[in-house]
Design an enzyme around this catalytic site. Structure first.
Site, mmCIF file in Angstrom:
data_model
loop_
_atom_site.group_PDB
_atom_site.id
_atom_site.type_symbol
_atom_site.label_atom_id
_atom_site.label_comp_id
_atom_site.label_asym_id
_atom_site.label_seq_id
_atom_site.Cartn_x
_atom_site.Cartn_y
_atom_site.Cartn_z
ATOM 1 N N GLU A 177 0.828 -1.223 0.000
ATOM 2 C CA GLU A 177 0.000 0.000 0.000
ATOM 3 C C GLU A 177 0.858 1.268 0.000
ATOM 4 O O GLU A 177 0.649 2.168 0.839
ATOM 5 C CB GLU A 177 -0.962 -0.010 1.194
ATOM 6 C CG GLU A 177 -1.965 -1.136 1.121
ATOM 7 C CD GLU A 177 -3.108 -1.027 2.139
ATOM 8 O OE1 GLU A 177 -2.999 -0.237 3.096
ATOM 9 O OE2 GLU A 177 -4.105 -1.752 1.966
ATOM 10 N N GLU A 296 -5.503 -8.326 -0.333
ATOM 11 C CA GLU A 296 -6.186 -7.999 0.923
ATOM 12 C C GLU A 296 -7.648 -7.745 0.598
ATOM 13 O O GLU A 296 -7.958 -6.819 -0.159
ATOM 14 C CB GLU A 296 -5.585 -6.771 1.606
ATOM 15 C CG GLU A 296 -4.251 -7.041 2.263
ATOM 16 C CD GLU A 296 -3.741 -5.883 3.112
ATOM 17 O OE1 GLU A 296 -4.573 -5.201 3.754
ATOM 18 O OE2 GLU A 296 -2.516 -5.670 3.124
HETATM 19 O O1 AHR Z 1 -5.115 -5.885 7.126
HETATM 20 C C1 AHR Z 1 -4.977 -4.735 7.888
HETATM 21 C C2 AHR Z 1 -4.256 -3.602 7.175
HETATM 22 O O2 AHR Z 1 -5.076 -3.097 6.155
HETATM 23 C C3 AHR Z 1 -2.978 -3.967 6.455
HETATM 24 O O3 AHR Z 1 -1.876 -3.942 7.293
HETATM 25 C C4 AHR Z 1 -2.866 -2.891 5.420
HETATM 26 O O4 AHR Z 1 -2.145 -3.296 4.291
HETATM 27 C C5 AHR Z 1 -4.298 -2.506 5.126
HETATM 28 O O5 AHR Z 1 -4.484 -1.140 5.131
#
Ligand code: AHR
Length: 503
Positions: A177, A296
């Protein structure tokens, strides 16, 4: 609630193939966040822990969940992480203050522990490198530690730590990210693109066989969504294989109908990313197709939590984002999996985030056996029964108007046909909050069939949060099978799975 169903019709045609199911769609994320690792995977003092400190009750649930690949060690955590702190004799490792989640990181669990845990869990390793506070050199040295057989400084270091054979990690994320202002070492698209290209080259020099994932936008509502993805691909298109996508759906950020339509938002996001990757490829005159690593995704009550520890002290493994899920959350998780499967021709990896305790399908307390949360069930069933080829089903039926996503189909579905096993499995979601669906399925393209089971996950209080989520695991539901036509009655707000065997 109405008894009057809306009608849907669809056909199963084994020749109308999207692509084969890629098992890496059933991935997860293990991050050093909250009690994800410590108190989740790893708790040496716990009565359920094995001789290596891994919780055996958690391992059993992970295996049953059917997770195929696990991304590690973050998440935001990776952007301040020094991988060297987490290898070598445990009693010589030092604790550090960990900035992403404001916690104390003891470093007693690192790559070597994760690799041994992965063998026990039966999962493939996917590693992220730190491009927040570090760069090409540290990333290349990590590839050398993990993937080179011997005869070099870091491969010999690994061997001196008791691991003779390399880990052979195939898939690597170039940071996490990096478009997010919250990220340690957040960068502009151009700065990140240049750093990622340099890092990719350094890592591939050490191991030319690795697969690389560039950071795409961290969410569809980022102001730089699209621009970021295009810019970083302009820099790295030829060096990377996949671009990442992330999406979390907060049940409390919208009305119930919009939340139930989260799969439609995910579908759009995938379509937009595909359009951008293909545009950049065309501009470069390349026939290469960049895949998506949706590494994610999940339902997350983001608005409820201080996701960083609010405690001013640097605590070890504070409780963070330990959500109790409702069955509406489970329905949405099931429907997001339907979307991922439907897009399996472009989505090559997907990771539900996360695995244990933090935003997770598995919950572990120190004094009780680990248990499945409500979102566990649709994942476990989809991972177990989605095999073979994904088929186009093109259901016809009514749409629903939602506040956040406009018009979406009230009923969504995907089918998997496994020719070898002689099976067809149909996963469906009814997004209506009031009306059941009457679904007619034309099976004439299949030979004689036998219905094996029809499971439905439903409940009367969809947004009640409870130990196992209201509604509990899916239950058997009726069907009507007459000649080539199968009729299902699917309740409002439900996820369902129908399995049939070809005669
Ligand atoms: O999964 C929780 C967080 O969400 C992760 O660390 C991040 O990559 C995202 O913003």
């Amino acid at each position: 609630m109405s008894d009057d169903p809306f009608r849907v019709s669809m056909a199963i045609d084994p020749d109308d193939i999207v692509a084969p199911v890629n098992r890496r769609i059933f991935g997860s994320l293990v991050e050093h966040m909250g009690r994800g690792v410590y108190g989740g995977l790893y708790e040496p003092e716990n009565p359920w822990a094995d001789e290596e400190g891994f919780r055996t009750d958690v391992l059993a649930l992970v295996r049953e969940l059917g997770v195929r690949i696990v991304r590690y060690p973050g998440g935001n955590f990776v952007s301040g992480y020094r991988w060297e702190d987490g290898v070598g004799p445990i009693d010589q490792r030092k604790a550090r203050r960990e900035r992403a989640w404001h916690s104390l990181e003891p470093n007693t669990f690192g790559l070597d522990e994760f690799a041994r845990w992965s063998v026990k869990a039966g999962t493939e390793i996917m590693l992220a490198v730190n491009l927040g506070t570090r760069g090409a050199r540290a990333a290349a040295e990590l590839v050398e530690y993990a993937n080179v057989t011997g005869g070099t400084k870091r491969s010999e270091l690994r061997r001196s730590h008791g691991r003779e054979r390399p880990y052979g990690v195939r898939t690597w994320c170039l940071g996490n990210e990096m478009d997010g202002p919250w990220q340690i070492g957040h960068k502009s698209a151009a700065d990140y693109g240049r750093l990622a290209a340099e890092t990719a080259q350094a890592m591939r020099t050490i191991d030319p066989t690795i697969e690389l994932v560039i950071c795409g936008s961290s969410a569809r509502d980022m102001p730089t969504f699209g621009f970021w993805d295009e810019t970083v691909l302009e820099h790295c298109h030829d060096q990377v294989d996949l671009i990442s996508a992330h999406a979390y759906y907060d049940p409390e950020a919208s009305d119930l109908s919009s939340f139930l339509a989260s799969g439609a938002a995910m579908d759009d996001q995938i379509r937009q990313i595909v359009a951008i990757t293909d545009l950049v490829a065309r501009r470069k005159g390349s026939s290469k197709r960049i895949g998506i690593s949706f590494d994610e995704w999940n339902v997350w009550y983001m608005g409820r939590h201080e996701s960083r520890s609010a405690d001013p002290r640097w605590r070890h493994a504070p409780r963070l984002c330990e959500d109790e899920y409702t069955f509406a959350d489970a329905v949405v998780v099931g429907s997001l999996l339907i979307t991922l499967l439907r897009n399996v021709d472009r989505v090559e990896v997907a990771c539900q985030a996360q695995l244990v305790n933090t935003i997770a399908p598995i919950h572990a307390e120190p004094d009780a056996p680990a248990r499945a949360t409500a979102i566990y069930h649709p994942f476990a069933l989809t991972a177990r029964f989605a095999s073979g080829n994904i088929l186009r089903t093109s259901p016809t039926g009514p749409s629903l108007e939602t506040e956040s996503h406009g018009e979406v189909p009230a009923f969504d579905t995907v089918a998997a046909h496994d020719d070898l096993a002689g099976s067809v499995t149909i996963f469906s979601v009814n997004r209506s909050t009031t009306e059941p669906a009457q679904v007619s399925i034309d099976l004439s393209a299949l030979a004689a069939v036998e219905i094996l089971e029809h499971l439905v996950m439903e409940g009367k209080t969809p947004t009640t949060r409870g130990k196992n989520g209201e509604g509990g695991p899916p239950h058997e539901a009726p069907w009507h099978h007459d000649g080539d036509e199968l009729t299902l009655h699917i309740p409002p707000i439900s996820w369902s799975m129908l399995r049939l065997a070809k005669g």
